[in-house]
Write a protein that holds these residues in place. Sequence first.
Motif, mmCIF file in Angstrom:
data_model
loop_
_atom_site.group_PDB
_atom_site.id
_atom_site.type_symbol
_atom_site.label_atom_id
_atom_site.label_comp_id
_atom_site.label_asym_id
_atom_site.label_seq_id
_atom_site.Cartn_x
_atom_site.Cartn_y
_atom_site.Cartn_z
ATOM 1 N N ILE A 95 1.286 -1.280 0.204
ATOM 2 C CA ILE A 95 -0.184 0.006 0.274
ATOM 3 C C ILE A 95 0.988 1.337 -0.026
ATOM 4 O O ILE A 95 0.766 1.776 -0.541
ATOM 5 N N ASN A 96 2.478 1.035 0.198
ATOM 6 C CA ASN A 96 2.469 2.490 0.662
ATOM 7 C C ASN A 96 3.512 2.247 -0.707
ATOM 8 O O ASN A 96 4.479 3.346 -0.730
ATOM 9 N N SER A 97 3.364 1.453 -1.718
ATOM 10 C CA SER A 97 4.131 1.628 -3.010
ATOM 11 C C SER A 97 3.923 3.076 -4.240
ATOM 12 O O SER A 97 2.645 2.825 -4.608
ATOM 13 N N PRO A 98 5.082 3.520 -4.585
ATOM 14 C CA PRO A 98 4.483 4.548 -5.220
ATOM 15 C C PRO A 98 3.655 4.104 -7.124
ATOM 16 O O PRO A 98 3.500 4.538 -7.848
ATOM 17 N N PHE A 99 3.878 3.134 -6.949
ATOM 18 C CA PHE A 99 3.359 1.946 -7.669
ATOM 19 C C PHE A 99 1.931 2.133 -8.212
ATOM 20 O O PHE A 99 1.171 1.259 -9.742
ATOM 21 N N ILE A 100 1.425 2.275 -6.958
ATOM 22 C CA ILE A 100 -0.034 1.265 -6.726
ATOM 23 C C ILE A 100 -0.727 2.917 -7.590
ATOM 24 O O ILE A 100 -2.138 2.538 -8.131
#
Length: 402
Positions: A95-100
Amino acid sequence: MRKPKKSLNRISDKTTLLLKFNYVSSFLSLAIGLICTYAFDMHGTIPYVFFFYSASNLLNVLAFNKHKNLMAMAIYTSIISFLGTVVITLYSGGINSPFIFVLGLVVLAGYISTRWFGTIYLYLIISTIVSIYLIDYADFDFIENEVPENVRDLFSLISVLFSVYLLGGVFGKNLLSTHHRLYRSKARIEKSIDEKENLLREVHHRVKNNLQTVSSLLSLQARNTPNEQIKALVRSSQNRVTSMAMIHEMLYVRDNLSKIEFGSYVNELTQYLLRTVERNDQKIKVNLNIPETLLSIDTAIPLGLLINETVTNSIKYGFKDRNEGEIKIELEKRDQDCYVLKISDDGLGYALDHDYKNYNTLGLRLVHNLARQLQGNMERIPSKKGTKYKLVFQDITDQFNP
């Protein structure tokens, strides 16, 4: 059957946008995969997903060049984009991934195909984001962040740049170009509509002038004959022509070029008939009970002729030996296109056993034929005093056929 030009333009816009998205995203995915492998020293799931997405997306484009099925290409692109983004997001911080944020682009890609497919993808991705949060909250051991700590900021930068470029450089630029094209097309269509409306107004104006010329010729013809019976026949024809001219005049001066405000028209028509048919010593009152109703020109013309005949007969024969009287005209709407018109007077009337349909007078035969033309049924309602007609008719929207 050939597809409309507007539909072909939409398909062309979708095809161009989707192909551009596939080419750009495949190239960027290949570049990011190489950066992850050689610059970030990542040899896990993430670079392989980038390589797989790039290759499969290019194969999807090659397949489209053969089958030409835009829907199939859009669905396949959406599916592999969705799966690839979810896997990369899970293995780059969850959930903290910028790719989301790339999931938002997947929704747009879904809407390229159809609205319902995009809607399904919207709710699917919302559910997926919630699921990613729950997976992070449960802290599953088999999912690890494969991005080395020393390059996570760079990976975040690349992910954000990837998202922004696809959003602005592909979707945004294409949508802006489409918007400008639609705006120019809208301006051309509005200009064309204005030109056609002006032309149609000119047609109504010329028809009205021609009918008024015919009415004037009939008036001159009536003056040149000493025979009173011929004068009466010519004046009746003149009134019929004028009743049609009034409709074209109303269409010319009003905003609506296809519908007649029936109440205003009947008021003008009856006042004209009172001026031309009524004797100087008579005081006949016309009582109208007509709600605000718009009727097509194909209905208004025969209806105006019918009212002209019945009101003229009432003035000339119903009040032949009287100096005053009253004529009532009522309109009631039953269904969407079904109306009831009642015309009555308190004059002399005529015997109930006389069938007006079989009368050998032009006026009454014309009334019967006009009722049939309106797909209606006209009947005489028994009345102790005067004459009363009821017409049930349809608002005709097809081309007017006399």
